[in-house]
Design a protein around this motif. Structure first.
Motif, PDB file in Angstrom:
ATOM      1  N   GLY A 197       0.943  -1.186   0.121  1.00 29.26           N
ATOM      2  CA  GLY A 197       0.035  -0.146  -0.043  1.00 29.26           C
ATOM      3  C   GLY A 197       0.922   1.363  -0.092  1.00 29.26           C
ATOM      4  O   GLY A 197       2.029   1.182   0.498  1.00 29.26           O
ATOM      5  N   LEU A 252       1.777   1.277  -9.767  1.00 30.77           N
ATOM      6  CA  LEU A 252       0.745   1.300  -8.752  1.00 30.77           C
ATOM      7  C   LEU A 252      -0.109  -0.081  -8.592  1.00 30.77           C
ATOM      8  O   LEU A 252      -0.950  -0.221  -7.844  1.00 30.77           O
ATOM      9  CB  LEU A 252       0.334   2.682  -8.153  1.00 30.77           C
ATOM     10  CG  LEU A 252       0.993   3.730  -7.931  1.00 30.77           C
ATOM     11  CD1 LEU A 252       0.048   5.035  -7.717  1.00 30.77           C
ATOM     12  CD2 LEU A 252       1.461   3.393  -6.536  1.00 30.77           C
ATOM     13  N   LYS A 279      -1.617  -2.262  -5.803  1.00 30.73           N
ATOM     14  CA  LYS A 279      -1.412  -1.407  -4.324  1.00 30.73           C
ATOM     15  C   LYS A 279      -2.558  -0.749  -4.115  1.00 30.73           C
ATOM     16  O   LYS A 279      -3.544  -0.039  -4.953  1.00 30.73           O
ATOM     17  CB  LYS A 279      -0.373  -0.452  -4.679  1.00 30.73           C
ATOM     18  CG  LYS A 279       1.009  -1.063  -5.053  1.00 30.73           C
ATOM     19  CD  LYS A 279       2.203  -0.761  -5.026  1.00 30.73           C
ATOM     20  CE  LYS A 279       3.397  -1.200  -5.527  1.00 30.73           C
ATOM     21  NZ  LYS A 279       3.617  -2.594  -5.553  1.00 30.73           N
ATOM     22  N   VAL A 325      -4.010   2.834  -2.412  1.00 25.73           N
ATOM     23  CA  VAL A 325      -3.269   3.967  -2.279  1.00 25.73           C
ATOM     24  C   VAL A 325      -4.265   4.747  -1.600  1.00 25.73           C
ATOM     25  O   VAL A 325      -5.445   4.992  -1.635  1.00 25.73           O
ATOM     26  CB  VAL A 325      -3.041   4.371  -3.563  1.00 25.73           C
ATOM     27  CG1 VAL A 325      -2.423   6.052  -3.349  1.00 25.73           C
ATOM     28  CG2 VAL A 325      -1.957   3.692  -4.341  1.00 25.73           C
ATOM     29  N   LEU A 380      -3.134   8.602  -9.938  1.00 27.33           N
ATOM     30  CA  LEU A 380      -2.714   7.484  -9.383  1.00 27.33           C
ATOM     31  C   LEU A 380      -3.465   6.380 -10.013  1.00 27.33           C
ATOM     32  O   LEU A 380      -2.835   5.076 -10.094  1.00 27.33           O
ATOM     33  CB  LEU A 380      -3.261   7.595  -7.828  1.00 27.33           C
ATOM     34  CG  LEU A 380      -2.610   8.675  -6.857  1.00 27.33           C
ATOM     35  CD1 LEU A 380      -3.473   8.685  -5.740  1.00 27.33           C
ATOM     36  CD2 LEU A 380      -1.150   8.274  -6.543  1.00 27.33           C
ATOM     37  N   THR A 381      -4.715   6.443 -10.405  1.00 23.41           N
ATOM     38  CA  THR A 381      -5.448   5.225 -11.340  1.00 23.41           C
ATOM     39  C   THR A 381      -4.461   5.053 -12.500  1.00 23.41           C
ATOM     40  O   THR A 381      -4.490   4.100 -13.062  1.00 23.41           O
ATOM     41  CB  THR A 381      -6.692   5.953 -11.555  1.00 23.41           C
ATOM     42  OG1 THR A 381      -7.380   6.187 -10.282  1.00 23.41           O
ATOM     43  CG2 THR A 381      -7.666   4.810 -12.222  1.00 23.41           C
ATOM     44  N   ALA A 407      -3.273   1.708  -9.986  1.00 16.29           N
ATOM     45  CA  ALA A 407      -3.543   1.551  -8.498  1.00 16.29           C
ATOM     46  C   ALA A 407      -5.416   0.994  -8.780  1.00 16.29           C
ATOM     47  O   ALA A 407      -5.920   1.800  -9.393  1.00 16.29           O
ATOM     48  CB  ALA A 407      -3.671   2.780  -7.855  1.00 16.29           C
ATOM     49  N   VAL A 465      -8.003   3.116  -5.036  1.00 12.72           N
ATOM     50  CA  VAL A 465      -7.564   4.557  -4.437  1.00 12.72           C
ATOM     51  C   VAL A 465      -8.827   4.870  -3.759  1.00 12.72           C
ATOM     52  O   VAL A 465      -9.683   5.285  -3.950  1.00 12.72           O
ATOM     53  CB  VAL A 465      -7.664   5.772  -5.541  1.00 12.72           C
ATOM     54  CG1 VAL A 465      -7.173   6.884  -4.942  1.00 12.72           C
ATOM     55  CG2 VAL A 465      -6.276   5.026  -6.405  1.00 12.72           C
TER      56      VAL A 465
END
Length: 185
Positions: free
Chosen positions: A70, A98, A101, A103, A126-127, A131, A134
């Motif tokens: 994470g 990511l 993971k 986040v 982040l996406t 990830a 999120v």
């Protein structure tokens, strides 16, 4: 338990963002997780700006991401967006940096209007890095911190600390669902 990377993307030291990250580090460590912290401001500026992924410090930072179950990303808000330091670091990660993971995005800023950066600026990046989860981000107003003039350390109001703890709890619950082997180990 899980291995968690916590990132502070504030160029200042000390900072409210770094204090937020430090509180989160404590919550996660107290829960039995392995916590690794990264202050982006401590990375070599030339290697960071030139995207020198062969530089030992940059390679080590990328490896911290790779080894985490994470990631908690804490950033100050500048000009209605997350810090350039954070963007520069995230740009160095591979496209799937990511993947797999969980986040948790965190932000500190001077007005509630800045809360939008969590969903409209930071979440898409982040996406895009893969990830799958999120979790709902958390925003802390600058006025919820009290700075000690001697040490420069920031302290959160009790209510704000409770709300930050709730955000970390959401993150841990999602981590347990997404990475049950890592959390159960």
């Amino acid at each position: 338990m899980a291995t968690i990377l916590t990132v502070s993307a504030s160029p200042a030291s000390p900072s409210k963002t770094a204090r937020t990250r430090s509180l989160v580090d404590g919550y996660l460590a107290d829960a039995g997780h392995t916590v690794r912290s990264l202050d982006v401001r401590d990375l070599p500026p030339a290697a960071l700006l030139h995207a020198d992924t062969t530089h030992p410090a940059i390679a080590a930072a990328i490896e911290l991401f790779a080894g985490a179950d994470g990631v908690v990303v804490a950033t100050p808000v500048y000009k209605a967006s997350f810090s350039g330091l954070l963007k520069t670091l995230l740009d160095l990660l591979p496209q799937s940096g990511l993947a797999n993971k969980v986040v948790l995005p965190l932000a500190t800023g001077g007005t509630l209007a800045h809360v939008l950066i969590l969903d409209y600026a930071l979440r898409p990046v982040l996406t895009a890095l893969g990830a799958p989860a999120v979790v709902q981000g958390h925003f802390l107003l600058d006025q919820t911190f009290t700075l000690d003039p001697d040490s420069g350390q920031a302290t959160l109001t009790a209510d704000s600390e409770v709300s930050l703890r709730r955000a970390v709890d959401r993150f841990e619950r999602e981590l347990a669902v997404r990475a049950p082997v890592a959390v159960a180990a």
